[in-house]
Enzyme design. Structure first.
Site, PDB file in Angstrom:
ATOM      1  N   LYS A 156       0.848  -1.199   0.000  1.00 17.64           N
ATOM      2  CA  LYS A 156       0.000   0.000   0.000  1.00 17.64           C
ATOM      3  C   LYS A 156       0.880   1.244   0.000  1.00 17.64           C
ATOM      4  CE  LYS A 156      -3.694  -2.444   2.411  1.00 17.64           C
ATOM      5  NZ  LYS A 156      -4.495  -2.565   3.652  1.00 17.64           N
ATOM      6  N   LYS A 182      -4.584 -15.191  -1.080  1.00 12.28           N
ATOM      7  CA  LYS A 182      -5.630 -14.575  -0.273  1.00 12.28           C
ATOM      8  C   LYS A 182      -6.972 -15.216  -0.640  1.00 12.28           C
ATOM      9  CE  LYS A 182      -4.707 -10.276   0.868  1.00 12.28           C
ATOM     10  NZ  LYS A 182      -4.512  -8.813   0.847  1.00 12.28           N
ATOM     11  N   GLU A 215      -2.869 -16.249   3.503  1.00 10.65           N
ATOM     12  CA  GLU A 215      -3.709 -15.504   4.429  1.00 10.65           C
ATOM     13  C   GLU A 215      -4.753 -16.432   5.043  1.00 10.65           C
ATOM     14  OE1 GLU A 215      -5.499 -11.312   3.705  1.00 10.65           O
ATOM     15  OE2 GLU A 215      -7.062 -12.764   3.169  1.00 10.65           O
TER      16      GLU A 215
END
Length: 302
Positions: A152, A184, A213
């Site tokens: 990010k 994910k 994840e």
């Protein structure tokens, strides 16, 4: 330039690209040339020399000082305004207070003034990331856990922002989609399940590290059984995370475990005390305020 080279792996090639793009924005290149600063070129004689100081207007952790010389050199190359000597007075990763001088510049005043805003934009941003990261590193001291960044980042600034995280005492998780596989929920759904997704990545890219994840203890154990050796425990409460860590450690496999999702400094130690290896914090790069840094020209030296 005098010494003070960083030990954090300064991404010089990426920094040069950032500098060139920033100068394109500031100087304009629509005429096909190097651009212009209409104010400085009109008011400052070409022969005028100056001395300027890069000064911290607020306390923080320094990162990005090597960009100063890159900007000065790029301005001279574009506009032919003359080379400037840059003496660094602080090192990357140093903690500074308001009023500290970070660098002294000596040379043509035109070059210094044209370069000013680009220098400060980059240096303030990277120092802000380093300062924010240091708060996390200090909070996690002696816990055995390390703070990680994420993807990010500001488009175009990833290498510099992740470098700033290192300057602040954090660790880079992965640089992009190319160097580490991260499975994910959407990948699991598309592949037909966690194990299927893991197997697919292993077949396609056998030499790439794989991270998975998970949101439950059962999913964590399933991931380890499938072969995963790095788990992202997403949005778990401290109690659930502690339970998951204990279950994974009980498997007998060497697995790295990360807490991620909405973490704040206020709960950092509580999460670290669950036994995780890492806390992943997107805010290091997407929400760090800048450090106020200025460039002051000595009036008597102009």
């Amino acid at each position: 330039m005098n010494g003070h080279g960083p030990g954090f792996g300064f991404p010089e090639a990426d920094a040069r690209l950032v500098v060139e793009r920033a100068l394109d924005e500031d100087l304009g290149t629509s005429d096909g040339g190097g651009g212009r600063d209409v104010t400085t070129l009109a008011t400052i004689p070409a022969e005028q020399q100056g001395v300027a100081h890069v000064v911290a207007r607020a306390g923080g952790v320094v990162s990005g000082l090597l960009v100063v010389a890159l900007v000065l050199d790029a301005v001279d190359r574009r506009l032919g305004t003359g080379a400037v000597e840059c003496d660094l007075l602080a090192a990357e990763g140093d903690t500074v207070v308001r009023g500290d001088r970070l660098a002294t510049l000596r040379g043509p005043a035109r070059t210094i003034l044209v370069a000013e805003r680009t220098i400060l934009n980059v240096l303030s941003r990277t120092s802000g990331v380093a300062t924010h990261t240091r708060r996390w590193a200090d909070e996690l001291e002696d816990t055995g856990a390390t703070v990680l960044d994420t993807r990010k980042t500001t488009p175009g600034l990833r290498a510099l922002e992740k470098y700033a995280v290192r300057c602040g005492g954090g660790t880079n998780k992965r640089m992009g989609l190319y160097d580490v596989a991260m499975i994910k929920d959407n990948h699991k759904f598309a592949a037909g399940g966690l194990a299927a997704a893991y197997d697919a990545v292993r077949r396609a890219y056998p030499d790439v590290d794989v991270q998975v994840e998970v949101t439950t203890t059962a999913e964590a154990i399933e991931s380890v059984a499938a072969g995963a050796r790095f788990l992202l425990c997403d949005n778990m409460s401290p109690a659930l995370l502690r339970e998951t860590v204990q279950a994974v450690r009980g498997s007998g496999e060497r697995v790295e475990i990360e807490a991620t999702g909405g973490l704040t400094l206020e709960v950092a130690r509580e999460y670290a005390d669950t036994g995780v290896d890492y806390l992943s914090v997107g805010g290091l790069t997407h929400s760090s305020p800048i450090v106020d840094i200025a460039l002051d020209l000595e009036p008597d030296a102009v």
